[in-house]
Every structure is written in structure tokens, then in C-alpha cells.
Write an enzyme that holds these catalytic residues in place. Structure first.
Site: not given
Ligand code: GLN
Length: 476
Positions: A74, A149, A173
Site C-alpha cells: 500500500k 482505503s 481499511s
């Protein structure tokens, strides 16, 4: 092939790490233009690392547990010398001077990061639509969101771009995009995985955790990244990760509570879709069939989680994001004075959702309102901790749906922040309490999209979530 199978084949010399990486890079090149899971593909670095692993194998030197396994990282994890954007314009051009501890540990374990994945700007969102670089799409249906996210990482694993992925979870997330994309995602106990080098959103809630296509790979990934790190002051000492050891343990005699307020019970949170509730009920039946002792349980304060979270999280975020001042990182838009420069930089650099939360958080903390808003949220948080502690005297784990619905269409919720926030109603309680929770795929909804079931456990009982998830995976 699973991550563990790839690593075994690379270690034995049956497959070359370079071939494995090349195969996955080819897939990314072919399909990612339509999905936008990656902000940056680090093909050259990945090839070089894979070649080094192959050389070590040939020389008979030891290689790690994930030798040659492609990994998605990420883009809010610091990677030395490699752009780290948090999908925000404000970090344009910034290259961190150090690696996050998870990044280092995974490289040492032989995992090969193929790039940095898209997210909602600074991890604020549930759909990966709040990215400065355009939305990521769901590999199961590109007209739908992958969740967020960590949507880029979830999509990467779901599309088969990488068997493993790393995400962060502040309010859901990891688990929410895992559910939307039909993969496994887990949020560890607060303090179990180092956050050194994770760009902070809300420091009392943030955790780093694993994504994988199956429970065994996720457990192995957890075992590699968990454990004390002196570089993170919130890191728990003496935590022994044992997720892989319990995967075959089954659930015979395990006490499983179904949280009434988060699973469609009366007086609970509204808006949980019938198909998601049906899959959750089937998952619970599967656990009972495997020998678990199942009962319904009430956690009254769990319905207050969303309200408390949307005070605590923006309050902490508004403070954490004060560091983006046009001086220390990335973007600078000039102005006549320092104050004007900072204002111009932040106005140009932050997206709408980030600005909204900075304003909400600053307001919640401001003199005269702090006790009424932030202070009250902290009291709710304490109440939740007490509620869960009481419930865990009678239950080993709890079960809820991961999300109220399956993945929605792109654009469906961007105009109304509240409908977006409601996505996290089932995941947020574990962040406020700091407890571990996993999302495991369990069938599909009426629209054919994946459904995730969530398993919660008390602090430091992370392994328990994997143990139950393994049984659910087999039953699904
Ligand atoms: N979707 C939640 C939010 O928007 C959770 C974000 C997260 O876990 N990083 O805040």
C-alpha cells in the site's frame, strides 16, 4: 499457486523467482490499466531482487519463507528512495529516506514487492475513489469499487497480480476491501505489527495487516510481520505470532457469539442487506456444524462506534496532517509569506475528503467543543472496551458481517459522505478497542459479488481469528 506453494517451489529450485515475478508483472501490465490498482510498478527493482534470490538458491544459501513471492505494498508505507504518495498531490516528488519495518521484514523474508498500490488519499475512505490518481476498480466487476482505503492492495490480490498484499486499517481499511474483493484481510491487535514507516492517519487506531487469497497465506504473512519492533513505541513486547500453528485446530467447543446489534438484530445498526445477513447466518451455521457452541450476544455500545470514530479519527488526523506544511515534504506552492505558502500548498495539495476531515477534527478539538465532542467520544470508547471485555468472559470469538452490503457501483456514494462512512459500521468497533479481526470470503450476494464474514477476538488472540477463518474457508 498459493504464496506458500510458490515459495516452496522457489526454495527447491523447481521454479525461478525471476520467472514467477515476470509472470506476475506481465499480468499487471496487461490488466492493471483497466483496474488502476497500482500507483507505481517497480518492475526493475522486483527483477533485481528475484535474480538475487535465484542466485542464493543456486549457491545453496538460505532464502526466506516467502522466497520469490510477489507482494503488493500500500502506498502509505515508506519505501526508501521510492515515491510514497498516500495517493495525495501533497506528497508529490517525495521519496522517503527509510523503509517501513514491514517492508524490511518482508524483503528479508524473500517477498518481492512489485509496486505501490492505490488508496483513498491518506487512507480516508471506503472505496478508493478519493485518490488523487483516479479510482481503483473491482476485479470481479470493474463498474464497482474495490472498497477502501486499501482498495489497490485488495484488487491486486483479487486479480491475481500478487498472492500477498500489505494494507493498513484504521476503521476497516483492510477488512472492508477484502470483503468487497473476495479475499482474506486481517487487522491485528493494536501494537502487534510495527507501524514504523506507516504514514500516520489516526495514531490510536492505525494498524498494518495482511491480505492474501487464502487463509493459510494470510496466516503465514501475519506470522512474518507480527512481533516487537523497538522503532515503534506502541509495539507490544513479547508477542509470539502463532497463526499458522492453529489453522488445523478446528472450532470444536469454541464459544462463538453473534453480535446482535451488528448482525441484523432488533435495535441494531440499520441498513444491513438481506443477502449479506443470509451469508453471515450460513457462516455461523457452518461453525456450529463444526462443533462450535454458538449463541447470540448483545454488545449495546457497538452501535455507537461509528459516531465515536468520526470524532476520534478526524481529531487525530487533523493533528497528524499538520506536518504537510510545504516545507518538509513534497509539494510547495509559493506565497508572499510563510503562512500564505502553507495555505496555498495545503489548498492545492489536499483533496476534498482530507480537507473535510481536517475541518471536522479541528472543530472537535477546539476550545469550548473539545469536551462535548472529542471527550465524549473517548468515553464511548471506554464504554465499548468494557462491553467487549464483559462479552469475552463468555465467548472466545464474535462473528458479524464485514460490511453492510456487497461492493457498490463507482460514483454511487461519493456525493454523500455519510453513506460512505456507514460502510465501516461493523469494522470500526475493533479499531476503537484495539482488538484483532479478520474478514474471510463466504459466498456471494444476490448480485454475484463476494460477501465477507468478520471474526473478532480479544486483544492478543490474533491467532484465534485465523483458526476460525480456516474453518469458514473450508465450509464456504
Ligand atoms: N473507511 C474508513 C475511513 O474512511 C476507514 C479508513 C481506514 O481504515 N484507513 O476512515
Amino acid at each position: 499457486m498459493s504464496a506458500l506453494e510458490i515459495a516452496a517451489a522457489v526454495r527447491s529450485g523447481e521454479r525461478s523467482a525471476l520467472d514467477v515475478v515476470e509472470e506476475h508483472l506481465t499480468l499487471i501490465e496487461a490488466r492493471d490499466p483497466g483496474l488502476n490498482a497500482y500507483n507505481l510498478v517497480t518492475a526493475e527493482g522486483a527483477r533485481a531482487q528475484a535474480a538475487a534470490i535465484d542466485a542464493a538458491v543456486s549457491a545453496g544459501e538460505p532464502v526466506g519463507r516467502f522466497a520469490g513471492v510477489p507482494l503488493a505494498t500500500k502506498d502509505n508505507m515508506c519505501t526508501r528512495g521510492i515515491p510514497t504518495t498516500c495517493s495525495s498531490r501533497i506528497l508529490e516528488g517525495w521519496r522517503p529516506p527509510y523503509d517501513a519495518t514491514v517492508v524490511t521484514r518482508l524483503r528479508e523474508a524473500g517477498a518481492v514487492s512489485v509496486g505501490k498500490t492505490n488508496l483513498d488519499e491518506f487512507a480516508m475512505g471506503s472505496s478508493t475513489e478519493h485518490s488523487a490518481f483516479g479510482p481503483t476498480r473491482n476485479p470481479h466487476d470493474p463498474s464497482r469499487v474495490p472498497g477502501g482505503s486499501s482498495g489497490g492492495t485488495a484488487a491486486s490480490v483479487a486479480a491475481g497480480f500478487t498472492p500477498l498484499g500489505i494494507g493498513s486499517d484504521t476503521g476497516g481499511s483492510i477488512r472492508q476491501p477484502a470483503a468487497f474483493c473476495g479475499v482474506v484481510g486481517m487487522k491485528p491487535t493494536y501494537g502487534v505489527v510495527s507501524r514504523y514507516g506507516l504514514v500516520a492517519l489516526a495514531s490510536s487506531l492505525d494498524q498494518v495487516g495482511p491480505f492474501a487469497a487464502n487463509v493459510a497465506d494470510a496466516a503465514a504473512l501475519f506470522d512474518v510481520i507480527a512481533g516487537h519492533d523497538p522503532l515503534d513505541s506502541t509495539s507490544i513486547r513479547d508477542f509470539e505470532p502463532t497463526a499458522q500453528a492453529v489453522l488445523e485446530a478446528g472450532v470444536d467447543g469454541l464459544r462463538v457469539g453473534v453480535v446482535k446489534e451488528l448482525a441484523g438484530g432488533s435495535g441494531g445498526v440499520p441498513g444491513l442487506a438481506a443477502d449479506v445477513l443470509a451469508r453471515t447466518a450460513e457462516a455461523v451455521e457452518a461453525l456450529a456444524a463444526a462443533g462450535a457452541v454458538v449463541d447470540e450476544v448483545s454488545v449495546p455500545s457497538s452501535t455507537l462506534g461509528l459516531s465515536a470514530y468520526y470524532l476520534v479519527m478526524p481529531a487525530e488526523a487533523s493533528s497528524n496532517l499538520a506536518r504537510y506544511d510545504g516545507i518538509r515534504y513534497g509539494l510547495r506552492v509559493d506565497g508572499a509569506t510563510t503562512a500564505e505558502m502553507t495555505t496555498a500548498t495545503r489548498t492545492a495539495g489536499f483533496g476534498t475528503e482530507v480537507k473535510r476531515r481536517i475541518m471536522l477534527g479541528t472543530y472537535a478539538l477546539s476550545a469550548g467543543y473539545c469536551d462535548a465532542f472529542y471527550g465524549k467520544a473517548l468515553k464511548v470508547r471506554t464504554m465499548m472496551l468494557e462491553d467487549f471485555a464483559r462479552v469475552y468472559e463468555r465467548f472466545d470469538v464474535l462473528v458479524t458481517p464485514t460490511t453492510p452490503t456487497t461492493a457498490f457501483e463507482l460514483g454511487a456514494r461519493t456525493q454523500d459522505p455519510l453513506t460512505m462512512y456507514v460502510n465501516d459500521v461493523c469494522t470500526i468497533p475493533s479499531n476503537l478497542t484495539g482488538h484483532p479481526a479478520i474478514s474471510v470470503p463466504f459466498g456471494v450476494g444476490d448480485d454475484g459479488m463476494p460477501v465477507g464474514v468478520q471474526v473478532l477476538a480479544p486483544a492478543s488472540h490474533d491467532a484465534q481469528t485465523f483458526r476460525v477463518a480456516a474453518v469458514l474457508e473450508a465450509a464456504a
